[in-house]
Design a protein around this motif. Structure first.
Motif, short mmCIF file in Angstrom:
data_model
loop_
_atom_site.label_atom_id
_atom_site.label_comp_id
_atom_site.label_asym_id
_atom_site.label_seq_id
_atom_site.Cartn_x
_atom_site.Cartn_y
_atom_site.Cartn_z
N ALA A 82 -35.42 20.18 16.38
CA ALA A 82 -36.25 21.32 15.98
C ALA A 82 -37.12 21.73 17.17
CB ALA A 82 -37.12 20.93 14.78
N HIS A 83 -36.92 22.95 17.68
CA HIS A 83 -37.63 23.36 18.89
C HIS A 83 -38.20 24.77 18.80
CE1 HIS A 83 -33.37 24.42 19.53
NE2 HIS A 83 -33.86 25.53 20.07
N ASN A 84 -38.36 25.27 17.57
CA ASN A 84 -39.07 26.53 17.35
C ASN A 84 -39.76 26.44 16.00
OD1 ASN A 84 -37.15 27.49 15.26
ND2 ASN A 84 -35.74 27.71 16.98
N PRO A 85 -40.71 27.34 15.71
CA PRO A 85 -41.50 27.19 14.48
C PRO A 85 -40.67 27.14 13.20
CG PRO A 85 -42.58 28.72 15.97
CD PRO A 85 -41.24 28.41 16.59
N HIS A 86 -39.63 27.94 13.11
CA HIS A 86 -38.80 27.96 11.91
C HIS A 86 -38.12 26.61 11.69
CE1 HIS A 86 -35.18 29.15 9.48
NE2 HIS A 86 -36.13 29.77 8.80
N ALA A 87 -37.55 26.05 12.77
CA ALA A 87 -36.88 24.76 12.66
C ALA A 87 -37.88 23.65 12.37
CB ALA A 87 -36.11 24.46 13.95
N VAL A 88 -39.07 23.72 12.95
CA VAL A 88 -40.09 22.70 12.70
C VAL A 88 -40.58 22.79 11.25
CG1 VAL A 88 -42.44 21.97 13.30
CG2 VAL A 88 -40.78 22.46 15.10
N ALA A 89 -40.63 23.99 10.69
CA ALA A 89 -40.99 24.12 9.28
C ALA A 89 -39.97 23.41 8.39
CB ALA A 89 -41.10 25.60 8.90
N ALA A 90 -38.68 23.56 8.71
CA ALA A 90 -37.64 22.86 7.94
C ALA A 90 -37.76 21.35 8.13
CB ALA A 90 -36.26 23.35 8.38
N LEU A 91 -38.04 20.92 9.37
CA LEU A 91 -38.24 19.50 9.63
C LEU A 91 -39.40 18.96 8.81
CD1 LEU A 91 -37.89 16.82 11.18
CD2 LEU A 91 -39.23 17.83 13.05
N ALA A 92 -40.49 19.70 8.77
CA ALA A 92 -41.66 19.25 8.01
C ALA A 92 -41.34 19.10 6.53
CB ALA A 92 -42.82 20.23 8.21
N GLU A 93 -40.58 20.04 5.98
CA GLU A 93 -40.19 19.94 4.57
C GLU A 93 -39.34 18.70 4.33
OE1 GLU A 93 -38.29 23.49 3.26
OE2 GLU A 93 -39.96 24.79 3.84
N ASN A 94 -38.41 18.43 5.25
CA ASN A 94 -37.55 17.26 5.10
C ASN A 94 -38.35 15.97 5.25
OD1 ASN A 94 -35.28 18.87 4.74
ND2 ASN A 94 -34.84 18.96 6.94
N LEU A 95 -39.33 15.95 6.15
CA LEU A 95 -40.18 14.76 6.31
C LEU A 95 -41.01 14.54 5.05
CD1 LEU A 95 -41.44 15.25 9.98
CD2 LEU A 95 -39.77 13.56 9.18
N ASP A 96 -41.52 15.63 4.48
CA ASP A 96 -42.29 15.53 3.23
C ASP A 96 -41.48 14.89 2.12
OD1 ASP A 96 -44.95 16.16 3.15
OD2 ASP A 96 -44.64 18.32 2.95
N ALA A 97 -40.19 15.22 2.09
CA ALA A 97 -39.33 14.72 1.02
C ALA A 97 -38.97 13.24 1.19
CB ALA A 97 -38.05 15.55 0.95
N MET A 98 -39.28 12.65 2.34
CA MET A 98 -38.92 11.25 2.59
C MET A 98 -39.82 10.27 1.83
SD MET A 98 -38.09 11.14 6.67
CE MET A 98 -37.75 9.36 6.67
N GLY A 99 -40.99 10.71 1.38
CA GLY A 99 -41.91 9.80 0.70
C GLY A 99 -43.07 9.39 1.59
N PHE A 100 -43.75 8.32 1.21
CA PHE A 100 -44.99 7.92 1.88
C PHE A 100 -44.72 6.95 3.02
CE2 PHE A 100 -48.40 4.79 2.37
CZ PHE A 100 -49.42 5.63 2.81
#
Length: 432
Positions: free
Chosen positions: A305-323
């Motif tokens: 992920a190397h632009n804001p749109h891709a980082v937004a998707a990365l953040a959503e996927n990280l959120d879904a991983m749990g605590f």
């Protein structure tokens, strides 16, 4: 003295870097002229893929399904993570350096005084290899933009435009409408134009209609949805239920897969694909560096992920991983990227930053990234360090992390590639 001609792939790549004064020189005139001299043509159907994000995943999904259907596939993608040869795959395998050499020689023999950039020369060499490889389908990823990208010298039978967002604005334009117009340059009159972005810029739709392309839009020509276990897809005349989710992780992969199935429906007369090949391909597709989870502890995620749109998707996927008690981020990026927008989106998920230098003049230095982060978050805890390489940054993160923590390596292909090139390090004693 006449210089010794290149004989190895590294020598050819060094030669390509010296031919043109600029790294990027948009325009098709020079590439088209050399392609004409090469008599470049494809007998197999060609699928071209452009977009801001999702191109590599889309190409991998196309390839995986076509391979499962028994087709001889050829794929060109860029950039590579570790080895240049990754840019070209034939029948599912990266080509060898030896297989590439004759095609570098052919480009050099016909180009005369035409000055090609590194990307243009290497693209032509790989296209020449694919044109001579006796393939059933050719899949080409556009490097930058679309209209003026070297890959667009090929008239594709089907074009896919993936998600469009802001990136390379200094070259492609200041907003999604300008960028969409550049991406739409890969479309051709009378041929399938699959737009997998659910909210495409109007410029893409307008251009497709202006030239008479066969436009496929989400919600009109293709529909998809699902639950936690499976998903379904419906096109103009075909539908599939009970599909496995793509093996590539992340909710955004369903958008890419939906466009891929539309492409196969559009090409069904020349490239019929059975339902079982679709299911097998979705379940078996693999692509390093796209929300790649590395087994072991602490949790390790690799993502280009190397632009804001891709980082937004990365953040959503990280959120879904749990605590996770602490998330450590290894990050390196090109100097022209909107790192402020990237920081803003992912900063709430990151506790410690490990900025790294990258081996290219285009990159922001680790010190520059640190300064920009601290200017944006002046009251945040100063949990930031700088490192000479991505691998050194990862080693520092591993040394600081507890087994229950998470480490995310993201940013430029050079960041993830640098980690993979050195080999993923063994976990320190405290993680064993």
């Amino acid at each position: 003295m006449t210089p010794t001609p290149p004989r190895t792939l590294p020598e050819w790549l060094a030669h390509c870097e010296r031919l043109h004064p600029h790294t990027i020189a948009l325009g098709l005139e020079r590439v088209a002229e050399v392609a004409r001299r090469l008599a470049l043509r494809f007998d197999a159907p060609v699928i071209t893929v452009a977009g801001t994000n999702g191109k590599g995943s889309t190409c991998a999904l196309l390839e995986a399904i076509a391979l499962q259907a028994g087709y001889r596939t050829g794929v060109y993608t860029s950039p590579h993570l570790v080895h240049f040869e990754e840019r070209c795959r034939v029948r599912g395998e990266a080509v060898t350096a030896e297989a590439l050499l004759p095609h570098f020689e052919r480009v050099e023999a016909v180009r005369g005084d035409v000055a090609l950039t590194y990307f243009e020369f290497t693209t032509l060499a790989i296209l020449d290899l694919l044109a001579h490889a006796a393939l059933d389908v050719v899949i080409l990823e556009v490097g930058l933009g679309g209209r003026l990208d070297a890959v667009n010298v090929v008239d594709a039978d089907c074009a896919i435009i993936t998600s469009i967002d802001l990136d390379h604005t200094e070259l492609l334009g200041p907003d999604r409408e300008h960028i969409g117009r550049e991406k739409a340059g890969i479309l051709r009159t009378g041929r399938a134009a699959i737009v997998s972005d659910p909210l495409p810029p109007q410029s893409v739709i307008d251009h497709a209609r202006e030239i008479g392309a066969d436009l496929w839009l989400v919600g009109r020509d293709l529909h998809y949805g699902g639950d936690r276990q499976q998903w379904q897809w419906r096109g103009r005349s075909r539908q599939y239920g009970g599909l496995p989710y793509p093996a590539l992780r992340g909710a955004n992969q369903l958008v890419n897969a939906a466009g891929v199935l539309a492409a196969f429906e559009a090409l069904r007369a020349r490239l019929p694909v059975p339902a079982q090949a679709i299911r097998n391909g979705l379940a078996m597709v693999a692509l390093p560096g796209r929300f790649q989870l590395v087994p072991g502890t602490p949790a390790l995620v690799l993502d280009v992920a190397h632009n804001p749109h891709a980082v937004a998707a990365l953040a959503e996927n990280l959120d879904a991983m749990g605590f996770f008690p602490t998330t450590h981020a290894v990050f390196g990026a090109m100097a022209d990227k909107d790192v402020s927008a990237m920081f803003a989106r992912i900063a709430p998920l990151v506790d410690r930053w490990y900025f790294c230098d990258l081996p290219t003049a285009r990159a922001a230095s680790a010190a520059e990234l640190q300064a920009r982060w601290q200017a944006q978050f002046p009251v945040a805890p100063q949990t930031v360090s700088t490192h000479a390489t991505p691998s050194a940054a990862l080693q520092a993160a591993l040394a600081a992390a507890d087994p229950a923590d998470r480490i995310v390596v993201f940013g430029s292909f050079f960041t993830v590639g640098g980690v993979l090139h050195e080999g993923l390090p063994r976990l320190s004693a405290k993680h064993v």
